[in-house]
Design a protein around this motif. Structure first.
Motif, PDB file in Angstrom:
ATOM      1  N   ASP A 199     -23.510 -30.194  23.652  1.00 28.05           N
ATOM      2  CA  ASP A 199     -22.074 -29.915  23.728  1.00 28.05           C
ATOM      3  C   ASP A 199     -21.749 -29.202  25.040  1.00 28.05           C
ATOM      4  OD1 ASP A 199     -21.861 -31.017  21.231  1.00 28.05           O
ATOM      5  OD2 ASP A 199     -21.822 -29.104  20.168  1.00 28.05           O
TER       6      ASP A 199
ATOM      7  N   ARG B 236     -20.800 -17.697  24.820  1.00 27.44           N
ATOM      8  CA  ARG B 236     -19.629 -18.331  24.218  1.00 27.44           C
ATOM      9  C   ARG B 236     -19.483 -17.820  22.784  1.00 27.44           C
ATOM     10  NH1 ARG B 236     -20.079 -24.622  26.464  1.00 27.44           N
ATOM     11  NH2 ARG B 236     -20.530 -24.046  28.647  1.00 27.44           N
TER      12      ARG B 236
ATOM     13  N   TYR C  39     -17.799 -18.025  18.851  1.00 26.54           N
ATOM     14  CA  TYR C  39     -17.343 -18.979  17.834  1.00 26.54           C
ATOM     15  C   TYR C  39     -16.953 -18.218  16.570  1.00 26.54           C
ATOM     16  CZ  TYR C  39     -19.755 -22.172  20.978  1.00 26.54           C
ATOM     17  OH  TYR C  39     -20.177 -22.873  22.090  1.00 26.54           O
TER      18      TYR C  39
ATOM     19  N   GLN D 281     -14.927 -22.679  18.915  1.00 27.75           N
ATOM     20  CA  GLN D 281     -15.046 -21.714  20.001  1.00 27.75           C
ATOM     21  C   GLN D 281     -13.731 -20.980  20.192  1.00 27.75           C
ATOM     22  OE1 GLN D 281     -16.546 -23.247  23.719  1.00 27.75           O
ATOM     23  NE2 GLN D 281     -16.401 -21.268  24.762  1.00 27.75           N
TER      24      GLN D 281
ATOM     25  N   THR E 138     -16.060 -22.773  28.756  1.00 24.85           N
ATOM     26  CA  THR E 138     -16.318 -24.033  28.042  1.00 24.85           C
ATOM     27  C   THR E 138     -17.136 -25.018  28.861  1.00 24.85           C
ATOM     28  OG1 THR E 138     -14.200 -24.923  28.822  1.00 24.85           O
ATOM     29  CG2 THR E 138     -14.211 -23.798  26.685  1.00 24.85           C
ATOM     30  N   THR E 139     -17.268 -24.768  30.168  1.00 24.10           N
ATOM     31  CA  THR E 139     -18.075 -25.635  31.015  1.00 24.10           C
ATOM     32  C   THR E 139     -18.838 -24.764  32.018  1.00 24.10           C
ATOM     33  OG1 THR E 139     -16.307 -25.939  32.650  1.00 24.10           O
ATOM     34  CG2 THR E 139     -16.421 -27.543  30.834  1.00 24.10           C
TER      35      THR E 139
END
Length: 405
Positions: free
Chosen positions: A211, A250, A252, A261, A266-267
């Motif tokens: 992911d 990250r 969640y 999330q 995110t990247t």
């Protein structure tokens, strides 16, 4: 009476006259007096009957309830003025308003040990596409550990985390599971709990590799129930050094159906430590005078740093197949550390926006042998610690040899 003494007769006559004057005979006055008395008696009787009608149901209801605090008849009744306030609103009809019940079962304790999880058969969330087809099962799984087998679901050595992640006021267990597909493994962060019968059940997957990242490094549970996952963009295996790995945290949270999330990047984007080296080449091949059948090959590489990072050093690879005969061979480091991916030569680098020329002279066979190949020459950015880094655009920092060796 004629034989009575005359004096006695006179006295009886006087007494009768006196009594008659004191007795009211029938007439209008006496009739009104009797009527008023009857009306008073009737009013008292009606009031007594009303009191009986009011008190009797109360006493009867108290008797039916077995109420020990039976009402006591009042000794006197004081008239009260009629109330001017509005009557109380009756309670709504229908189902009663739910209230917290002390009889409701408490959420089970989802603290699960490593040994308990290994001993149970569990269901896992889906693996990335292709992993299940390869053999990474998800139904009725018995997790393994310390295995080098491929396509086997296993429990990693990472520590478990416990905390209330689904808001039921009881703790759950967060663990990292993996499935090896070669030297590397796919990984998932999974939340486990217990049902009311004490069986281990899967709440859901927090996140998995594939992911946007390739490795999971650690997990943690915050006090508010959110799950922090430390992820990495690459797996340090298969010849890939660990220093190339980048990490992010990250966050969640469980939304009642799944984990999503809520915080963190995110990247990964482009690696800010990398740069773009571009290389061109010219060459010159001449015969060696005398009986030597070899020829002299001179290679001139022009390296330009298109940025955005200065290259402290540059490393040349695959300049092989001949004998070193001059040029920059004399000033390069022929045996840098193993982290430099064993380049043929390590030389001072190129700042951003500048170019440098590097010359290598070799003696090569006059005719290629049966096993000769056409090598490709590559240049890489190296830092001051002799560590080699990938290039942002590999195609423009590589050129083929002008001849076969």
């Amino acid at each position: 009476m004629s034989d009575l003494d005359p004096r006695l007769r006179e006295r009886l006559t006087a007494y009768r006259n006196d009594v008659v004057t004191q007795v009211a005979g029938p007439g209008p006055d006496q009739a009104r007096h009797v009527l008023r008395r009857r009306r008073r008696m009737t009013a008292v009787a009606v009031a007594a009957a009303a009191v009986v009608l009011v008190v009797a149901p109360v006493v009867a209801n108290a008797a039916l309830r077995g109420d020990q605090n039976r009402p006591v008849p009042a000794e006197s009744v004081e008239p009260t003025a009629p109330s001017t306030s509005a009557p109380p609103t009756p309670p709504p009809t229908g189902s009663p308003t739910p209230t917290p019940s002390a009889n409701a079962p408490a959420a089970p304790d989802g603290r699960i040990s490593r040994a308990q999880l290994l001993a149970a058969r569990i269901d896992l969330p889906n693996w990335p596409s292709g992993m299940s087809a390869g053999g990474c099962t998800t139904s009725d799984v018995r997790l393994q550990t310390d295995t080098t087998d491929t396509y086997v679901s296993m429990l990693t050595d990472d520590a478990f985390e416990h905390g209330d992640v689904d808001g039921d006021e009881a703790a759950e267990t967060i663990a990292i599971v993996a499935c090896r597909y070669g030297e590397a493994s796919a990984k998932q962060v999974v939340a486990f709990d217990r049902d009311l019968d004490g069986r281990i059940v899967t709440v859901g997957r927090v996140v998995r590799t594939g992911d946007g990242f390739d490795d999971i490094r650690a997990v943690d549970i915050n006090r508010n129930g959110s799950v922090e996952v430390r992820v990495a963009d690459i797996v340090p295996c298969c010849g890939t050094p660990a220093y190339l790995q980048r990490e992010q945290v990250r966050t969640y949270r469980w939304d009642g159906q799944r984990f999503s999330q809520t915080d963190g990047p995110t990247t990964f984007g482009k690696d800010p430590r990398l740069t773009d080296l571009r290389m061109t080449m010219t060459h010159k091949l001449v015969d060696v005078p005398g009986a030597d059948t070899r020829r002299k090959l001179t290679l001139v590489f022009t390296v330009t740093n298109a940025g955005p990072v200065d290259a402290a050093q540059v490393a040349f690879h695959s300049i092989e197949g001949g004998e070193r005969a001059g040029g920059d061979w004399s000033r390069c480091d022929p045996e840098p550390g193993p982290s430099a991916d064993h380049p043929s030569c390590l030389l001072p680098g190129v700042p951003v926006g500048e170019s440098r020329r590097y010359t290598f002279v070799q003696l090569v066979p006059g005719k290629p042998g049966p096993d000769a190949i056409t090598p490709r020459f590559r240049v890489f950015h190296c830092d001051a610690q002799d560590r080699s880094w990938p290039d942002l655009k590999r195609n423009d920092n590589e050129v083929p040899s002008p001849l076969r060796f």
